[in-house]
Scaffold this motif. Sequence first.
Motif, PDB file in Angstrom:
ATOM      1  N   UNK A 178       0.830  -1.204   0.000  1.00 22.47           N
ATOM      2  CA  UNK A 178       0.000   0.000   0.000  1.00 22.47           C
ATOM      3  C   UNK A 178       0.867   1.258   0.000  1.00 22.47           C
ATOM      4  N   UNK A 179       1.923   1.243   0.779  1.00 19.24           N
ATOM      5  CA  UNK A 179       2.819   2.403   0.843  1.00 19.24           C
ATOM      6  C   UNK A 179       3.527   2.628  -0.486  1.00 19.24           C
ATOM      7  N   UNK A 180       4.034   1.555  -1.071  1.00 16.83           N
ATOM      8  CA  UNK A 180       4.777   1.728  -2.331  1.00 16.83           C
ATOM      9  C   UNK A 180       3.846   2.126  -3.475  1.00 16.83           C
ATOM     10  N   UNK A 181       2.637   1.583  -3.512  1.00 15.20           N
ATOM     11  CA  UNK A 181       1.687   1.980  -4.554  1.00 15.20           C
ATOM     12  C   UNK A 181       1.288   3.447  -4.391  1.00 15.20           C
ATOM     13  N   UNK A 182       1.095   3.873  -3.149  1.00 17.03           N
ATOM     14  CA  UNK A 182       0.755   5.273  -2.889  1.00 17.03           C
ATOM     15  C   UNK A 182       1.913   6.176  -3.291  1.00 17.03           C
ATOM     16  N   UNK A 183       3.132   5.767  -2.956  1.00 21.63           N
ATOM     17  CA  UNK A 183       4.323   6.538  -3.291  1.00 21.63           C
ATOM     18  C   UNK A 183       4.449   6.695  -4.805  1.00 21.63           C
ATOM     19  N   UNK A 184       4.219   5.615  -5.538  1.00 21.63           N
ATOM     20  CA  UNK A 184       4.271   5.675  -7.011  1.00 21.63           C
ATOM     21  C   UNK A 184       3.152   6.574  -7.537  1.00 21.63           C
ATOM     22  N   UNK A 185       1.937   6.405  -7.017  1.00 23.35           N
ATOM     23  CA  UNK A 185       0.801   7.238  -7.452  1.00 23.35           C
ATOM     24  C   UNK A 185       1.062   8.723  -7.206  1.00 23.35           C
ATOM     25  N   UNK A 186       1.844   9.025  -6.159  1.00 27.79           N
ATOM     26  CA  UNK A 186       2.169  10.413  -5.811  1.00 27.79           C
ATOM     27  C   UNK A 186       3.467  10.875  -6.477  1.00 27.79           C
ATOM     28  N   UNK A 187       3.909  10.138  -7.501  1.00 26.64           N
ATOM     29  CA  UNK A 187       5.133  10.481  -8.245  1.00 26.64           C
ATOM     30  C   UNK A 187       6.359  10.610  -7.353  1.00 26.64           C
ATOM     31  N   UNK A 188       6.450   9.752  -6.347  1.00 23.75           N
ATOM     32  CA  UNK A 188       7.629   9.719  -5.502  1.00 23.75           C
ATOM     33  C   UNK A 188       7.698  10.808  -4.457  1.00 23.75           C
ATOM     34  N   UNK A 189       6.606  11.485  -4.232  1.00 27.04           N
ATOM     35  CA  UNK A 189       6.588  12.540  -3.215  1.00 27.04           C
ATOM     36  C   UNK A 189       6.518  11.918  -1.818  1.00 27.04           C
ATOM     37  N   UNK A 190       7.168  12.532  -0.883  1.00 28.89           N
ATOM     38  CA  UNK A 190       7.149  12.056   0.493  1.00 28.89           C
ATOM     39  C   UNK A 190       8.145  10.932   0.701  1.00 28.89           C
ATOM     40  N   UNK A 191       8.136  10.420   1.902  1.00 31.75           N
ATOM     41  CA  UNK A 191       9.052   9.350   2.292  1.00 31.75           C
ATOM     42  C   UNK A 191       8.311   8.023   2.306  1.00 31.75           C
ATOM     43  N   UNK A 192       8.852   7.051   1.621  1.00 30.46           N
ATOM     44  CA  UNK A 192       8.222   5.737   1.532  1.00 30.46           C
ATOM     45  C   UNK A 192       8.010   5.130   2.920  1.00 30.46           C
ATOM     46  N   UNK A 193       9.008   5.238   3.781  1.00 27.39           N
ATOM     47  CA  UNK A 193       8.878   4.634   5.119  1.00 27.39           C
ATOM     48  C   UNK A 193       7.853   5.371   5.972  1.00 27.39           C
ATOM     49  N   UNK A 194       7.693   6.667   5.753  1.00 27.78           N
ATOM     50  CA  UNK A 194       6.628   7.395   6.452  1.00 27.78           C
ATOM     51  C   UNK A 194       5.258   6.884   6.004  1.00 27.78           C
ATOM     52  N   UNK A 195       5.126   6.626   4.704  1.00 31.23           N
ATOM     53  CA  UNK A 195       3.871   6.062   4.200  1.00 31.23           C
ATOM     54  C   UNK A 195       3.633   4.675   4.784  1.00 31.23           C
ATOM     55  N   UNK A 196       4.692   3.879   4.885  1.00 34.62           N
ATOM     56  CA  UNK A 196       4.585   2.550   5.486  1.00 34.62           C
ATOM     57  C   UNK A 196       4.101   2.661   6.933  1.00 34.62           C
ATOM     58  N   UNK A 197       4.704   3.562   7.690  1.00 35.25           N
ATOM     59  CA  UNK A 197       4.283   3.780   9.081  1.00 35.25           C
ATOM     60  C   UNK A 197       2.818   4.201   9.154  1.00 35.25           C
ATOM     61  N   UNK A 198       2.406   5.041   8.212  1.00 39.92           N
ATOM     62  CA  UNK A 198       1.008   5.498   8.155  1.00 39.92           C
ATOM     63  C   UNK A 198       0.062   4.315   7.876  1.00 39.92           C
ATOM     64  N   UNK A 199       0.478   3.439   6.976  1.00 44.02           N
ATOM     65  CA  UNK A 199      -0.332   2.270   6.656  1.00 44.02           C
ATOM     66  C   UNK A 199      -0.442   1.335   7.873  1.00 44.02           C
ATOM     67  N   UNK A 200       0.658   1.110   8.554  1.00 42.99           N
ATOM     68  CA  UNK A 200       0.616   0.278   9.762  1.00 42.99           C
ATOM     69  C   UNK A 200      -0.289   0.888  10.819  1.00 42.99           C
ATOM     70  N   UNK A 201      -0.215   2.195  10.985  1.00 46.08           N
ATOM     71  CA  UNK A 201      -1.057   2.867  11.970  1.00 46.08           C
ATOM     72  C   UNK A 201      -2.540   2.698  11.620  1.00 46.08           C
ATOM     73  N   UNK A 202      -2.848   2.724  10.341  1.00 44.84           N
ATOM     74  CA  UNK A 202      -4.245   2.546   9.916  1.00 44.84           C
ATOM     75  C   UNK A 202      -4.747   1.149  10.267  1.00 44.84           C
ATOM     76  N   UNK A 203      -3.891   0.154  10.113  1.00 44.97           N
ATOM     77  CA  UNK A 203      -4.280  -1.222  10.425  1.00 44.97           C
ATOM     78  C   UNK A 203      -4.439  -1.409  11.932  1.00 44.97           C
ATOM     79  N   UNK A 204      -3.570  -0.802  12.671  1.00 51.14           N
ATOM     80  CA  UNK A 204      -3.624  -0.919  14.140  1.00 51.14           C
ATOM     81  C   UNK A 204      -4.859  -0.220  14.712  1.00 51.14           C
ATOM     82  N   UNK A 205      -5.357   0.770  13.981  1.00 52.86           N
ATOM     83  CA  UNK A 205      -6.564   1.465  14.417  1.00 52.86           C
ATOM     84  C   UNK A 205      -6.241   2.520  15.353  1.00 52.86           C
TER      85      UNK A 205
END
Length: 103
Positions: free
Chosen positions: A76-103
């Motif tokens: 999810x993080x890598x697809x979002x990163x690609x969709x955003x043309x590489x904007x932001x930090x991939x690991x920050x997106x990963x952390x965001x995705x994990x936080x969403x799953x944890x609730x």
Amino acid sequence: MSRGQDALHDSREQALKRFRLLHNTASLRAGWLEKRLRFQEELLPLVEARMAGTAAGDTAPRARAVIATAFACLDAASMTWVDNDGEGELMDLYDECLAAVRG
């Protein structure tokens, strides 16, 4: 994309190009999925061992769920990163995705 990603790629543009290729080429994506599923099986005993003391019963289903969730968040993080043309930090997106799953 600074946390560890620089070691894998010469530049953000190179990383974006490779991720796009992986996500948009069916045969590469299928190969990556197959490799990842093998890797998940190899991780299973390690995660089960860490979970053994956390609750009674068979740890395999819970361990598989934890591993699959971690990889799904990476997808999810890598697809979002690609969709955003590489904007932001991939690991920050990963952390965001994990936080969403944890609730």
